[in-house]
Design a protein around this motif. Structure first.
Motif, PDB file in Angstrom:
ATOM      1  N   LEU A  27       1.369  11.489 -13.397  1.00 16.02           N
ATOM      2  CA  LEU A  27       0.716  10.909 -12.902  1.00 16.02           C
ATOM      3  C   LEU A  27       1.483  10.456 -11.434  1.00 16.02           C
ATOM      4  O   LEU A  27       2.004   9.473 -11.694  1.00 16.02           O
ATOM      5  CB  LEU A  27      -0.667   9.900 -13.406  1.00 16.02           C
ATOM      6  CG  LEU A  27      -1.439   8.940 -12.113  1.00 16.02           C
ATOM      7  CD1 LEU A  27      -2.363  10.071 -12.171  1.00 16.02           C
ATOM      8  CD2 LEU A  27      -2.296   7.709 -12.614  1.00 16.02           C
ATOM      9  N   ASN A  28       1.436  11.139  -9.862  1.00 13.35           N
ATOM     10  CA  ASN A  28       1.785  10.804  -9.083  1.00 13.35           C
ATOM     11  C   ASN A  28       1.109   9.742  -8.778  1.00 13.35           C
ATOM     12  O   ASN A  28       0.082   8.852  -9.428  1.00 13.35           O
ATOM     13  CB  ASN A  28       1.990  11.714  -8.083  1.00 13.35           C
ATOM     14  CG  ASN A  28       2.738  11.521  -6.941  1.00 13.35           C
ATOM     15  OD1 ASN A  28       3.547  10.944  -6.814  1.00 13.35           O
ATOM     16  ND2 ASN A  28       2.604  11.810  -5.500  1.00 13.35           N
ATOM     17  N   MET A  39       4.996   9.751 -11.692  1.00 16.19           N
ATOM     18  CA  MET A  39       6.400  10.317 -11.471  1.00 16.19           C
ATOM     19  C   MET A  39       5.928   9.539  -9.848  1.00 16.19           C
ATOM     20  O   MET A  39       4.949   9.212  -9.252  1.00 16.19           O
ATOM     21  CB  MET A  39       5.267  11.557 -11.070  1.00 16.19           C
ATOM     22  CG  MET A  39       5.687  13.035 -12.123  1.00 16.19           C
ATOM     23  SD  MET A  39       4.949  14.173 -11.328  1.00 16.19           S
ATOM     24  CE  MET A  39       3.726  14.237 -11.404  1.00 16.19           C
ATOM     25  N   THR A  40       7.120   9.482  -9.287  1.00 20.39           N
ATOM     26  CA  THR A  40       7.078   8.005  -8.492  1.00 20.39           C
ATOM     27  C   THR A  40       8.704   9.257  -8.558  1.00 20.39           C
ATOM     28  O   THR A  40       9.475   9.080  -8.363  1.00 20.39           O
ATOM     29  CB  THR A  40       7.466   7.020  -7.979  1.00 20.39           C
ATOM     30  OG1 THR A  40       7.773   5.886  -7.180  1.00 20.39           O
ATOM     31  CG2 THR A  40       8.878   6.578 -10.548  1.00 20.39           C
ATOM     32  N   GLY A  41       8.522   8.342  -6.442  1.00 20.22           N
ATOM     33  CA  GLY A  41      10.179   8.882  -5.474  1.00 20.22           C
ATOM     34  C   GLY A  41      10.881   7.876  -5.186  1.00 20.22           C
ATOM     35  O   GLY A  41      10.110   6.829  -5.875  1.00 20.22           O
ATOM     36  N   ILE A  42      11.891   7.949  -5.353  1.00 17.76           N
ATOM     37  CA  ILE A  42      13.084   6.716  -5.160  1.00 17.76           C
ATOM     38  C   ILE A  42      12.562   5.121  -4.321  1.00 17.76           C
ATOM     39  O   ILE A  42      13.192   4.561  -4.496  1.00 17.76           O
ATOM     40  CB  ILE A  42      14.477   7.815  -5.150  1.00 17.76           C
ATOM     41  CG1 ILE A  42      14.832   8.463  -5.987  1.00 17.76           C
ATOM     42  CG2 ILE A  42      15.219   6.256  -4.746  1.00 17.76           C
ATOM     43  CD1 ILE A  42      16.353   9.005  -5.357  1.00 17.76           C
ATOM     44  N   LYS A  43      11.496   5.316  -3.311  1.00 16.68           N
ATOM     45  CA  LYS A  43      11.641   4.753  -2.440  1.00 16.68           C
ATOM     46  C   LYS A  43      10.564   4.030  -2.822  1.00 16.68           C
ATOM     47  O   LYS A  43      10.003   2.231  -1.860  1.00 16.68           O
ATOM     48  CB  LYS A  43      11.118   4.984  -0.757  1.00 16.68           C
ATOM     49  CG  LYS A  43      12.292   5.624  -0.217  1.00 16.68           C
ATOM     50  CD  LYS A  43      12.435   6.166   0.797  1.00 16.68           C
ATOM     51  CE  LYS A  43      13.010   7.083   1.886  1.00 16.68           C
ATOM     52  NZ  LYS A  43      13.040   7.636   2.372  1.00 16.68           N
ATOM     53  N   GLU A  44       9.801   4.335  -4.256  1.00 19.00           N
ATOM     54  CA  GLU A  44       8.514   3.583  -4.659  1.00 19.00           C
ATOM     55  C   GLU A  44       8.955   2.796  -5.635  1.00 19.00           C
ATOM     56  O   GLU A  44       7.871   2.611  -6.999  1.00 19.00           O
ATOM     57  CB  GLU A  44       7.160   4.860  -4.758  1.00 19.00           C
ATOM     58  CG  GLU A  44       6.806   5.229  -3.795  1.00 19.00           C
ATOM     59  CD  GLU A  44       6.631   6.446  -3.956  1.00 19.00           C
ATOM     60  OE1 GLU A  44       6.622   6.942  -5.702  1.00 19.00           O
ATOM     61  OE2 GLU A  44       6.151   7.583  -2.601  1.00 19.00           O
ATOM     62  N   ARG A  45       9.594   2.265  -5.873  1.00 15.60           N
ATOM     63  CA  ARG A  45      10.051   0.663  -6.804  1.00 15.60           C
ATOM     64  C   ARG A  45       9.111  -0.191  -7.340  1.00 15.60           C
ATOM     65  O   ARG A  45       8.815  -0.421  -8.835  1.00 15.60           O
ATOM     66  CB  ARG A  45      11.699   0.086  -6.506  1.00 15.60           C
ATOM     67  CG  ARG A  45      12.853   1.750  -6.958  1.00 15.60           C
ATOM     68  CD  ARG A  45      13.194   0.950  -8.073  1.00 15.60           C
ATOM     69  NE  ARG A  45      14.551   1.460  -8.614  1.00 15.60           N
ATOM     70  CZ  ARG A  45      14.819   2.369  -9.662  1.00 15.60           C
ATOM     71  NH1 ARG A  45      13.960   3.128  -9.482  1.00 15.60           N
ATOM     72  NH2 ARG A  45      16.857   2.889  -9.366  1.00 15.60           N
ATOM     73  N   ASP A  46       8.507  -0.880  -6.573  1.00 14.70           N
ATOM     74  CA  ASP A  46       7.383  -1.364  -7.170  1.00 14.70           C
ATOM     75  C   ASP A  46       5.904  -1.128  -7.107  1.00 14.70           C
ATOM     76  O   ASP A  46       5.732  -1.351  -8.129  1.00 14.70           O
ATOM     77  CB  ASP A  46       7.579  -2.700  -5.415  1.00 14.70           C
ATOM     78  CG  ASP A  46       8.307  -3.418  -5.141  1.00 14.70           C
ATOM     79  OD1 ASP A  46       9.303  -3.149  -5.076  1.00 14.70           O
ATOM     80  OD2 ASP A  46       7.558  -3.134  -3.648  1.00 14.70           O
ATOM     81  N   GLU A  47       5.888   0.095  -7.314  1.00 10.93           N
ATOM     82  CA  GLU A  47       4.658   0.362  -7.287  1.00 10.93           C
ATOM     83  C   GLU A  47       5.248   1.149  -8.968  1.00 10.93           C
ATOM     84  O   GLU A  47       4.157   1.524 -10.332  1.00 10.93           O
ATOM     85  CB  GLU A  47       4.389   1.568  -6.842  1.00 10.93           C
ATOM     86  CG  GLU A  47       4.265   1.999  -5.925  1.00 10.93           C
ATOM     87  CD  GLU A  47       4.469   0.971  -4.532  1.00 10.93           C
ATOM     88  OE1 GLU A  47       5.554   0.909  -4.681  1.00 10.93           O
ATOM     89  OE2 GLU A  47       4.167   1.927  -3.249  1.00 10.93           O
ATOM     90  N   MET A  48       6.724   1.939  -9.614  1.00 12.23           N
ATOM     91  CA  MET A  48       6.682   1.883 -10.861  1.00 12.23           C
ATOM     92  C   MET A  48       6.731   0.185 -11.772  1.00 12.23           C
ATOM     93  O   MET A  48       6.391   0.629 -12.710  1.00 12.23           O
ATOM     94  CB  MET A  48       8.135   2.531 -10.351  1.00 12.23           C
ATOM     95  CG  MET A  48       9.318   2.776 -11.590  1.00 12.23           C
ATOM     96  SD  MET A  48      10.628   3.703 -11.035  1.00 12.23           S
ATOM     97  CE  MET A  48      11.294   2.378 -10.586  1.00 12.23           C
ATOM     98  N   ALA A  83       2.879   4.556 -20.068  1.00 13.03           N
ATOM     99  CA  ALA A  83       4.302   4.496 -21.201  1.00 13.03           C
ATOM    100  C   ALA A  83       5.195   4.408 -20.619  1.00 13.03           C
ATOM    101  O   ALA A  83       6.598   4.280 -21.246  1.00 13.03           O
ATOM    102  CB  ALA A  83       3.133   5.616 -21.773  1.00 13.03           C
ATOM    103  N   ASP A  84       5.474   5.372 -19.343  1.00 14.31           N
ATOM    104  CA  ASP A  84       6.792   5.560 -19.176  1.00 14.31           C
ATOM    105  C   ASP A  84       6.891   5.964 -17.571  1.00 14.31           C
ATOM    106  O   ASP A  84       5.510   6.186 -16.752  1.00 14.31           O
ATOM    107  CB  ASP A  84       7.341   6.737 -20.151  1.00 14.31           C
ATOM    108  CG  ASP A  84       8.894   6.410 -19.509  1.00 14.31           C
ATOM    109  OD1 ASP A  84       8.985   5.825 -18.848  1.00 14.31           O
ATOM    110  OD2 ASP A  84       9.641   7.593 -21.058  1.00 14.31           O
ATOM    111  N   TYR A  85       7.883   5.677 -16.552  1.00 14.90           N
ATOM    112  CA  TYR A  85       7.426   6.658 -15.434  1.00 14.90           C
ATOM    113  C   TYR A  85       8.934   8.022 -15.400  1.00 14.90           C
ATOM    114  O   TYR A  85       9.971   7.547 -16.244  1.00 14.90           O
ATOM    115  CB  TYR A  85       7.575   5.984 -14.733  1.00 14.90           C
ATOM    116  CG  TYR A  85       9.302   4.720 -14.795  1.00 14.90           C
ATOM    117  CD1 TYR A  85      10.396   5.770 -13.086  1.00 14.90           C
ATOM    118  CD2 TYR A  85       9.796   3.921 -14.965  1.00 14.90           C
ATOM    119  CE1 TYR A  85      11.465   4.740 -13.702  1.00 14.90           C
ATOM    120  CE2 TYR A  85      10.586   3.070 -15.351  1.00 14.90           C
ATOM    121  CZ  TYR A  85      11.773   3.257 -14.573  1.00 14.90           C
ATOM    122  OH  TYR A  85      12.962   2.995 -14.295  1.00 14.90           O
ATOM    123  N   ILE A  86       9.074   8.412 -14.154  1.00 10.72           N
ATOM    124  CA  ILE A  86      10.166   9.629 -14.162  1.00 10.72           C
ATOM    125  C   ILE A  86      10.399   9.571 -12.406  1.00 10.72           C
ATOM    126  O   ILE A  86       8.997   9.423 -12.069  1.00 10.72           O
ATOM    127  CB  ILE A  86       9.776  11.191 -15.055  1.00 10.72           C
ATOM    128  CG1 ILE A  86      10.862  11.509 -14.767  1.00 10.72           C
ATOM    129  CG2 ILE A  86       8.883  11.193 -14.090  1.00 10.72           C
ATOM    130  CD1 ILE A  86      11.070  12.890 -15.510  1.00 10.72           C
TER     131      ILE A  86
END
Length: 129
Positions: free
Chosen positions: A58-59, A88-97, A106-109
């Motif tokens: 999921l994005n 799935m997250t972009g590098i600039k979206e750390r807080d969302e991660m 369960a995890d992120y990429i």
């Protein structure tokens, strides 16, 4: 000739059609999964209920319903709460991660990612089921 899909169904959710197509192709060819896709969180909720996937990729940033809210709703529904979600997250979206983990992912990429890295995460999560 298509290889048989013996490992189950994965729902890939992203508003970028190219990402959906690329991930679908990689998971079907390398992973032996059947892949279904959705382009936003609203569509994803319905697809998850109708198709009972073994995993959802999921994005975070999407129109209509973002990945955080979609995860929260998936985890709140009896029928979908046990399906593992990889954000799935972009590098600039750390807080969302970080938030994604708190709402039940369960995890992120981080995008862009290598197919091998994604497959490893999927296999690890599904081996726990």
């Amino acid at each position: 000739m298509k290889e048989s899909y013996h490992k189950g169904k994965i729902l890939v959710v992203d508003d970028d059609e190219n990402i959906r197509k690329t991930v679908k192709l990689r998971l079907e060819e390398a992973g032996g999964y059947q892949v279904i896709t959705a382009c936003n969180g609203v569509e994803a909720l319905q697809m998850a209920k109708d198709n009972n996937p073994v995993l959802i990729l999921l994005n975070v940033m999407m129109p209509k319903l973002n990945g955080i809210m979609t995860t929260l709703r998936l985890k709140g529904m009896e029928q979908t709460k046990s399906i593992p979600v990889i954000i799935m997250t972009g590098i600039k979206e750390r807080d969302e991660m970080i938030l994604a983990k708190h709402v039940g992912a369960a995890d992120y990429i981080t995008k862009p990612f290598e197919s091998a890295e994604l497959l490893k995460k999927i296999e690890r999560l599904l081996s726990k089921r």
